[in-house]
Scaffold this motif. Structure first.
Motif, PDB file in Angstrom:
ATOM      1  N   CYS A 148      54.412  34.485 -25.119  1.00  0.00           N
ATOM      2  CA  CYS A 148      54.525  34.538 -23.649  1.00  0.00           C
ATOM      3  C   CYS A 148      55.791  35.279 -23.231  1.00  0.00           C
ATOM      4  O   CYS A 148      55.758  36.125 -22.340  1.00  0.00           O
ATOM      5  CB  CYS A 148      54.559  33.132 -23.067  1.00  0.00           C
ATOM      6  N   GLY A 197      58.127  30.802 -22.902  1.00  0.00           N
ATOM      7  CA  GLY A 197      57.222  30.756 -21.752  1.00  0.00           C
ATOM      8  C   GLY A 197      57.218  32.084 -21.021  1.00  0.00           C
ATOM      9  O   GLY A 197      57.986  32.994 -21.337  1.00  0.00           O
ATOM     10  N   GLY A 208      55.333  28.335 -19.677  1.00  0.00           N
ATOM     11  CA  GLY A 208      54.328  28.415 -20.745  1.00  0.00           C
ATOM     12  C   GLY A 208      53.618  27.074 -20.916  1.00  0.00           C
ATOM     13  O   GLY A 208      53.586  26.255 -19.990  1.00  0.00           O
ATOM     14  N   VAL A 237      48.855  34.565 -23.540  1.00  0.00           N
ATOM     15  CA  VAL A 237      47.573  34.179 -22.947  1.00  0.00           C
ATOM     16  C   VAL A 237      47.585  34.284 -21.420  1.00  0.00           C
ATOM     17  O   VAL A 237      46.529  34.164 -20.796  1.00  0.00           O
ATOM     18  CB  VAL A 237      47.178  32.737 -23.346  1.00  0.00           C
ATOM     19  N   PHE A 238      48.760  34.466 -20.821  1.00  0.00           N
ATOM     20  CA  PHE A 238      48.848  34.532 -19.356  1.00  0.00           C
ATOM     21  C   PHE A 238      48.753  35.962 -18.822  1.00  0.00           C
ATOM     22  O   PHE A 238      48.888  36.187 -17.619  1.00  0.00           O
ATOM     23  CB  PHE A 238      50.158  33.887 -18.881  1.00  0.00           C
ATOM     24  N   ASN A 291      54.477  24.861 -23.262  1.00  0.00           N
ATOM     25  CA  ASN A 291      55.450  23.970 -23.916  1.00  0.00           C
ATOM     26  C   ASN A 291      55.278  23.881 -25.432  1.00  0.00           C
ATOM     27  O   ASN A 291      56.025  23.160 -26.086  1.00  0.00           O
ATOM     28  CB  ASN A 291      55.459  22.559 -23.320  1.00  0.00           C
ATOM     29  N   GLY A 292      54.312  24.606 -25.985  1.00  0.00           N
ATOM     30  CA  GLY A 292      54.148  24.625 -27.440  1.00  0.00           C
ATOM     31  C   GLY A 292      55.390  25.174 -28.118  1.00  0.00           C
ATOM     32  O   GLY A 292      55.846  24.646 -29.143  1.00  0.00           O
TER      33      GLY A 292
HETATM   34  S1  SF4 Z   1      53.657  31.529 -26.750  1.00  0.00           S
HETATM   35 FE1  SF4 Z   1      51.890  30.169 -27.036  1.00  0.00          FE
HETATM   36  S2  SF4 Z   1      52.809  28.194 -27.590  1.00  0.00           S
HETATM   37 FE2  SF4 Z   1      54.448  29.421 -26.663  1.00  0.00          FE
HETATM   38  S3  SF4 Z   1      54.444  28.849 -24.495  1.00  0.00           S
HETATM   39 FE3  SF4 Z   1      53.108  30.659 -24.733  1.00  0.00          FE
HETATM   40  S4  SF4 Z   1      51.033  29.827 -24.979  1.00  0.00           S
HETATM   41 FE4  SF4 Z   1      52.489  28.156 -25.367  1.00  0.00          FE
END
Ligand code: SF4
Length: 139
Positions: free
Chosen positions: A87, A58, A19, A93-94, A21-22
């Motif tokens: 994720c 992630g 991911g 978002v992936f 890393n958030g």
């Molecule tokens: S859920 Fe959001 S913050 Fe967490 S790894 Fe995925 S994109 Fe990053």
């Protein structure tokens, strides 16, 4: 007695897939004195053989999925899997990326889903309390 100690000192192994890393930053924030995850007896450990809870954030891609399954298989039973963040719970978002194996529940049996992108430390702690409850029921 074993079940009592697991409920009072659940040890966590953290696995961050691919991911942004958030989520990892929020998990680390939950360790700080402000949120203090250790007041529930929880500790992050380096070895799967010492851990009761597998905390994954992630998105699971094809490269990490084999390693992730190996770590899961090295954990003693009973064990609980937590999917943290959009994720891990649903690709986030992936979504649509060609290299992905799928959301975490396609790879491992997930017990607790924590939503958010990233989830706040309070949500992670809430997920941890659910994981502790499930750990006690599985014992
Ligand atoms: S859920 Fe959001 S913050 Fe967490 S790894 Fe995925 S994109 Fe990053």
């Amino acid at each position: 007695m074993k079940s009592y100690s697991r409920k009072k000192s659940p040890w966590i192994i953290h696995f961050s897939c691919s991911g942004c890393n958030g989520c990892t930053i929020e998990e680390l924030a939950s360790l700080t004195p402000r949120f203090d995850i250790e007041r529930f007896g929880a500790q992050f450990r380096g070895s799967p053989r010492h851990a009761d809870i597998l905390l994954v954030d992630g998105v699971v891609n094809k490269k990490v999925s084999k390693r992730l399954k190996r770590i899961y298989n090295q954990m003693a039973k009973p064990r609980v899997v937590m999917a943290v963040g959009a994720c891990a719970t649903g690709l986030g978002v992936f979504r649509g990326n060609y290299g992905l194996e799928g959301p975490l529940d396609k790879v491992l049996p997930v017990d607790v889903f924590v939503s958010g992108c990233p989830p706040r430390p309070e949500s992670i702690i809430d997920g941890l309390l659910k994981a502790i409850k499930i750990l006690g029921e599985k014992d």
